[in-house]
Design a protein around this motif. Structure first.
Motif, mmCIF file in Angstrom:
data_model
loop_
_atom_site.group_PDB
_atom_site.id
_atom_site.type_symbol
_atom_site.label_atom_id
_atom_site.label_comp_id
_atom_site.label_asym_id
_atom_site.label_seq_id
_atom_site.Cartn_x
_atom_site.Cartn_y
_atom_site.Cartn_z
ATOM 1 N N THR A 1 28.373 -16.577 -5.653
ATOM 2 C CA THR A 1 28.126 -15.339 -6.389
ATOM 3 C C THR A 1 29.314 -15.030 -7.280
ATOM 4 O OG1 THR A 1 26.737 -14.441 -4.643
ATOM 5 C CG2 THR A 1 27.716 -12.878 -6.161
ATOM 6 N N ARG A 2 29.034 -14.921 -8.571
ATOM 7 C CA ARG A 2 30.109 -14.533 -9.487
ATOM 8 C C ARG A 2 30.139 -13.010 -9.582
ATOM 9 N NH1 ARG A 2 26.852 -17.996 -13.686
ATOM 10 N NH2 ARG A 2 25.367 -16.600 -12.703
ATOM 11 N N ASP A 3 31.146 -12.500 -10.237
ATOM 12 C CA ASP A 3 31.253 -11.044 -10.367
ATOM 13 C C ASP A 3 30.012 -10.459 -11.005
ATOM 14 O OD1 ASP A 3 33.602 -10.759 -9.145
ATOM 15 O OD2 ASP A 3 34.826 -10.482 -10.941
ATOM 16 N N ARG A 4 29.535 -11.144 -12.007
ATOM 17 C CA ARG A 4 28.398 -10.589 -12.740
ATOM 18 C C ARG A 4 27.112 -10.663 -11.936
ATOM 19 N NH1 ARG A 4 26.791 -15.800 -16.382
ATOM 20 N NH2 ARG A 4 28.782 -16.783 -16.027
ATOM 21 N N ASP A 5 27.122 -11.404 -10.830
ATOM 22 C CA ASP A 5 25.936 -11.475 -9.985
ATOM 23 C C ASP A 5 25.966 -10.449 -8.858
ATOM 24 O OD1 ASP A 5 25.013 -13.787 -11.385
ATOM 25 O OD2 ASP A 5 26.479 -14.970 -10.267
ATOM 26 N N ASP A 6 27.066 -9.773 -8.744
ATOM 27 C CA ASP A 6 27.203 -8.826 -7.639
ATOM 28 C C ASP A 6 26.810 -7.430 -8.111
ATOM 29 O OD1 ASP A 6 27.784 -7.393 -5.436
ATOM 30 O OD2 ASP A 6 29.897 -7.953 -5.318
ATOM 31 N N TRP A 7 25.624 -7.030 -7.731
ATOM 32 C CA TRP A 7 25.108 -5.721 -8.131
ATOM 33 C C TRP A 7 24.901 -4.840 -6.911
ATOM 34 C CZ3 TRP A 7 23.697 -3.685 -13.024
ATOM 35 C CH2 TRP A 7 23.990 -4.524 -14.092
ATOM 36 N N ARG B 1 26.679 -1.077 -17.393
ATOM 37 C CA ARG B 1 27.191 -2.389 -16.995
ATOM 38 C C ARG B 1 26.486 -3.504 -17.762
ATOM 39 N NH1 ARG B 1 27.432 -5.195 -10.980
ATOM 40 N NH2 ARG B 1 28.363 -7.110 -11.780
ATOM 41 N N TRP C 1 20.689 -6.853 -12.965
ATOM 42 C CA TRP C 1 21.085 -8.259 -13.070
ATOM 43 C C TRP C 1 20.150 -9.025 -14.017
ATOM 44 C CZ3 TRP C 1 18.904 -12.837 -10.554
ATOM 45 C CH2 TRP C 1 19.758 -13.954 -10.588
ATOM 46 N N GLY D 1 19.973 -17.358 -6.057
ATOM 47 C CA GLY D 1 20.840 -17.412 -4.885
ATOM 48 C C GLY D 1 22.194 -16.769 -5.112
ATOM 49 N N ARG D 2 22.583 -16.631 -6.352
ATOM 50 C CA ARG D 2 23.886 -16.018 -6.643
ATOM 51 C C ARG D 2 23.829 -14.506 -6.550
ATOM 52 N NH1 ARG D 2 27.401 -19.392 -9.753
ATOM 53 N NH2 ARG D 2 26.424 -21.148 -10.789
ATOM 54 N N PHE D 3 22.639 -13.967 -6.746
ATOM 55 C CA PHE D 3 22.527 -12.516 -6.859
ATOM 56 C C PHE D 3 22.858 -11.806 -5.547
ATOM 57 C CE2 PHE D 3 19.772 -8.836 -6.045
ATOM 58 C CZ PHE D 3 20.306 -7.956 -6.976
ATOM 59 N N ARG D 4 23.558 -10.679 -5.666
ATOM 60 C CA ARG D 4 23.782 -9.782 -4.529
ATOM 61 C C ARG D 4 23.449 -8.372 -4.984
ATOM 62 N NH1 ARG D 4 24.081 -13.844 -2.769
ATOM 63 N NH2 ARG D 4 25.588 -14.964 -1.475
ATOM 64 N N GLY D 5 22.695 -7.654 -4.182
ATOM 65 C CA GLY D 5 22.404 -6.274 -4.539
ATOM 66 C C GLY D 5 21.026 -5.845 -4.079
ATOM 67 N N GLY E 1 19.743 -3.025 -8.389
ATOM 68 C CA GLY E 1 20.700 -4.027 -8.834
ATOM 69 C C GLY E 1 20.007 -5.234 -9.435
#
Lengths: 229, 253
Positions: B48-54, A200, A119, A107-111, A115
């Motif tokens: 979402t933490r920084d490291r989770d933002d891809w 990264r 991740w 749920g935290r992932f964005r992309g 990505g």
């Protein structure tokens, strides 16, 4: 995120290049994991899979277990290959740990799809480094060192037929590289990350990772070509 | 965009070799963990933490929030900078006279510090003035000063401060009548430099009131009456509590 339909992304490769045809049509969004088509099953790492992966991840984030299984099947082979290069035969265990964290933090992932590869690779890398730390704390040689001792030398590896490079040989070749080159090659080639994403994951500048990957591949190629063909 | 790294023969070989024996056993555990996290609400509740933002690099390079922040910072800097320039400009025409800037500061600083001295001096001076006695200007204040140092030569602020001090000391002198011994004990002290300067600027002891304006005394005298007891406090107050309050208020945004 994804473009609704599952067509291959615009940046797909040269059409003459023989590659998997990529995602074909809309995926059923049921919870049953979609079976991967035969030929693609072997290498779902390419960018042509990213749209499909992005959709699966998005559905999984909304609670679709089947979609999570699909994402797993797309991503896991590359992660496992990467982990093999770092922790050897403990890769399966480390991968399991990594997937527990991925499942928990989804749920935290964005992309997008690419990505998600980055991740998950970052999570897998952290688990692998934790593992290596634990292993080094024990009084037995690390998996990495054992592999280097037991596996055939690079010269032998180069003698094998190129189209049948064994896992052991590949691991031996990777193990012969400096750590930064090995990781750069693994992330770029095996996981399928692009340069910036690999950088990264490694926490380094893209330029440094690019040159490390190039040097690593050149070194591998030299070892193989010297006696192969 | 062809990726020679991935598409090269060597890359394919490595990829094939290292992915060769991928075991599907871990999938069950991963799915179980997924279900557990989902049912516990972890997939919706955790930030979402920084490291989770891809999110793709193009989007990541210009995140909306930091762009907004940058614009806000730019606007703020221009606005505040403009204000600073404007306020920096203002005193120029105001103080644009030949008055040296060093002059006002000793006045404002020494006047409150020498509180009782001007009190007694001005008290006697006032009495003398009202009695119609012609007084010799204190040393250092000479008549010829007047043409040289015309009243306008004193910066407005300094003039106001001097007059204020003058008025205070005068009020004190009157307050003494109510039995404040403090000021009285210091009677006879030499006039402060502030007072000297004021007298000099006015051109003489008797011109001070005129120089400072007529409304001065009538306006302030009533205020002096209600608090006759703290002559020193009042002397300090013209640079003290009153302004202190103003500063405290100004400091608050």
């Amino acid at each position: 995120m994804g473009e609704g339909t599952g067509h291959a992304p615009a940046r797909a490769h040269d059409p003459e290049h023989d590659e998997p045809s990529g995602p074909e049509h809309d995926e059923p969004s049921g919870s049953e994991p979609a079976a991967l088509p035969g030929p693609e099953r072997e290498d779902p790492s390419g960018p042509e899979w990213d749209v499909r992966l992005a959709e699966a991840v998005e559905r999984a984030r909304r609670g679709d277990e089947g979609a999570f299984a699909e994402a797993y099947r797309i991503v896991h082979p590359g992660l496992l290959g990467y982990l093999r290069g770092i922790v050897g035969e403990d890769a399966e265990d480390v991968a399991s740990d990594a997937w527990l964290e991925i499942a928990r933090d989804l749920g935290r992932f964005r992309g997008d799809g690419a990505g998600f590869r980055g991740w998950t690779a970052t999570i897998a890398r952290h688990r692998a480094l934790d593992h290596l730390r634990r292993v080094r704390a024990r009084p037995r040689p690390s998996r990495f060192e054992q592999d280097m001792l037991e596996l055939p030398a690079a010269g032998d590896a180069a003698g094998e037929a190129l189209d049948a490079l064994s896992t052991e040989t590949a691991l031996a070749l990777i193990a012969g590289l400096p750590r930064d080159q090995a990781e750069a090659v693994l992330l770029r080639v095996v996981v399928g990350l692009d340069g910036p994403s690999a950088a990264r994951v490694l926490g380094k500048r893209p330029g440094a990772v690019r040159s490390a990957a190039h040097r690593g591949l050149r070194r591998l190629a030299k070892q193989l070509k010297g006696r192969g063909r | 965009m062809p990726d020679e790294m991935r598409d090269g023969e060597l890359g394919e070989l490595m990829r094939a070799a290292l992915r060769e024996e991928s075991v599907a056993g871990g999938e069950k555990g991963a799915l179980a963990a997924f279900r557990e996290a989902r049912d516990a609400g972890l997939h919706t509740s955790r930030p979402t933490r920084d490291r989770d933002d891809w999110t793709p690099a193009e989007e990541r390079r210009r995140p909306r929030r930091s762009l907004k922040t940058a614009v806000a910072a730019l606007v703020a800097s221009v606005t505040l900078g403009g204000v600073a320039v404007a306020t920096g400009d203002l005193p120029e025409p105001f103080l644009g006279t030949t008055a040296p800037t060093s002059e006002p500061s000793p006045a404002t600083h020494s006047a409150p510090g020498t509180d009782p001295a001007p009190a007694s001096a001005s008290a006697s001076a006032e009495r003398g003035a009202t009695a119609g006695a012609t007084r010799t200007p204190p040393p250092g204040t000479t008549a010829p000063l007047r043409p040289e140092k015309d009243p306008p030569e004193l910066p407005g602020r300094s003039r106001e401060a001097l007059c204020d001090a003058f008025e205070k000391t005068e009020g004190e002198a009157k307050g003494n009548g109510n039995g404040n011994g403090k000021a009285k004990t210091k009677a006879g002290a030499p006039p402060s430099t502030a007072r000297q300067r004021l007298v000099a600027a006015a051109g003489g002891e008797e011109f001070v009131a005129e120089y400072c304006g007529h409304e001065l005394r009538p306006a302030r005298d009533p205020s002096a009456a209600p608090r006759p007891n703290d002559g020193t406090g009042r002397a300090g107050s013209w640079a003290g509590p009153g302004r202190g309050d103003a500063h405290a208020r100004a400091d608050r945004p």
